[in-house]
Design an enzyme around this catalytic site. Structure first.
Site, PDB file in Angstrom:
ATOM      1  N   LYS A  22       0.846  -1.207   0.000  1.00  0.00           N
ATOM      2  CA  LYS A  22       0.000   0.000   0.000  1.00  0.00           C
ATOM      3  C   LYS A  22       0.870   1.242   0.000  1.00  0.00           C
ATOM      4  O   LYS A  22       2.062   1.208   0.360  1.00  0.00           O
ATOM      5  CB  LYS A  22      -0.948   0.034   1.196  1.00  0.00           C
ATOM      6  N   SER A 118       1.165  -6.598   6.980  1.00  0.00           N
ATOM      7  CA  SER A 118      -0.276  -6.449   7.234  1.00  0.00           C
ATOM      8  C   SER A 118      -1.087  -6.993   6.066  1.00  0.00           C
ATOM      9  O   SER A 118      -2.145  -7.596   6.259  1.00  0.00           O
ATOM     10  CB  SER A 118      -0.623  -4.970   7.442  1.00  0.00           C
ATOM     11  N   ASP A 157      -3.144  -1.700  10.065  1.00  0.00           N
ATOM     12  CA  ASP A 157      -3.257  -1.581   8.609  1.00  0.00           C
ATOM     13  C   ASP A 157      -4.045  -2.730   7.987  1.00  0.00           C
ATOM     14  O   ASP A 157      -4.351  -2.690   6.797  1.00  0.00           O
ATOM     15  CB  ASP A 157      -1.847  -1.582   7.964  1.00  0.00           C
TER      16      ASP A 157
END
Ligand code: C5P
Length: 347
Positions: A22, A118, A157
């Site tokens: 991300k 995550s 996250d």
């Protein structure tokens, strides 16, 4: 007519999940809360760069995890194992949860501000439910509730990755408002990760304690983040996003804290700015730096330029070895593919 396959048969093939990295396009951080976490306001997107996780029910006594690719630290502490244990405990006796044999290919740099761990955990939550056939045994609302519950327990996250794409993330990370896909062409992204892992708790601790780690203008970060979320809800194009790169590059409240914890990061940022002549941002708590391009091919061309500048000493990076430099894209498709997508950023 051939017999319909028994429900258990589909569990014999391993379940495959891609676990994307991300990027925080904005990251506004509020004060430290009573529970030790911080309230966030962040527009986040998943990227083309992804780890790959396979899961299959096995006959052994316990879950196993084999990790290839980047060194992810001690395997017995891997979030994938924690996520699977969490799901098993939440399922209780409602579904059989035999041990899983798992393989994780780490393609996302570790402790880099890209939330690879995550994302792996979110993939493990979703993948274990499928491997155990829980998706057929439980109704959709119960499954969603279980996924969210497990995700929140494993890490801040993780909830974002259950849906992925683009989202406005608030609270500790548990409030995830999905944003529509970007219109038009997908921007390219250059990621530069120094060979110096930066643990997230250390960056937040500096944010809380070190006067030099205070954001220069926290109110402006929050305003930029709210503005981007509003524009995105109204329908933002990839090209429009790229024109906002300058604002986004300064919309991370952890940037100063990361500079305090990792001396040399600021110099790397300056070197990248000089070489690329584009805004350079920090992803999450770092140390990965990012540069946005109008197209993936432009980002790929920049990889060579930046690597050459590192080799000839024009760009100086902190860490034991040279930084990892990859091109990828902002990837807004669903993040729970059952089939393999072409890999990006594996150069
Ligand atoms: O939730 P997770 O274990 O991923 O968080 C890692 C660390 O990051 C926490 O221990 C905390 O120091 C910091 N953190 C925070 N506020 C958040 C998310 C993370 O302070 N919203």
């Amino acid at each position: 007519m051939p017999d319909a396959p028994a429900p258990a048969d589909r569990r014999l093939a391993p379940v495959i999940r891609l676990a994307p990295a991300k990027l925080n396009l904005t990251l506004a951080v509020g004060g430290r809360r009573a529970d030790g976490f911080h309230d966030l306001h962040s527009v986040m997107v998943t990227l083309g760069l992804a780890d790959r996780l396979s899961l299959a029910p096995a006959s052994g006594p316990a879950d196993t995890l084999a990790v290839a690719g980047f060194d992810a630290g001690p395997t017995d502490q891997n979030l994938v194992l924690r996520a699977v244990a969490e799901v098993r405990s939440l399922l209780g006796r409602s579904v059989a949860t035999p041990p899983l044999a798992m393989r994780l290919e780490k393609r996302i740099p570790v402790a880099a501000g890209l939330a690879g761990g995550s994302s792996d955990a979110a993939a493990a939550i979703d993948g274990s439910l499928e491997a155990w056939g829980a998706d057929a045994a439980l109704d959709a609302p119960s499954l969603d509730e279980l996924r969210r519950h497990a995700a929140t327990r494993v890490g801040s996250d993780v909830p974002f990755f259950l849906a992925g794409g683009a989202a406005l993330v608030t609270g500790r990370g548990e409030n995830v408002e999905a944003l529509p896909p970007l219109r038009g062409r997908r921007p390219g992204l250059l990621l530069i990760t120094p060979d110096a892992p930066l643990p997230t708790p250390a960056v937040f601790a500096a944010f809380d304690a070190a006067p030099a780690a205070q954001p220069r203008d926290p109110r402006s970060t929050r305003a930029s983040s709210e503005h981007l979320a509003a524009e995105w809800r109204a329908g933002l194009s990839g090209d429009a996003l790229v024109t906002r790169a300058g604002v986004l590059a300064s919309a991370n409240d952890l940037a100063e804290a990361a500079d305090v914890v990792l001396p040399g990061l600021r110099a790397l940022r300056r070197g990248l700015l000089r070489t690329t002549r584009k805004p350079v941002g920090l992803s999450g708590s770092g140390p990965t730096l990012w540069v946005l391009y109008a197209s993936p091919s432009e980002a790929e061309a920049a990889v060579e330029v930046v690597r050459a500048a590192i080799d000839d000493g024009t760009i100086v990076a902190p860490g034991a070895g040279p930084p990892i430099v990859v091109a990828t894209t902002i990837h807004l498709a669903s993040t729970a593919p059952t089939a393999e997508a072409p890999q990006e950023g594996s150069a």
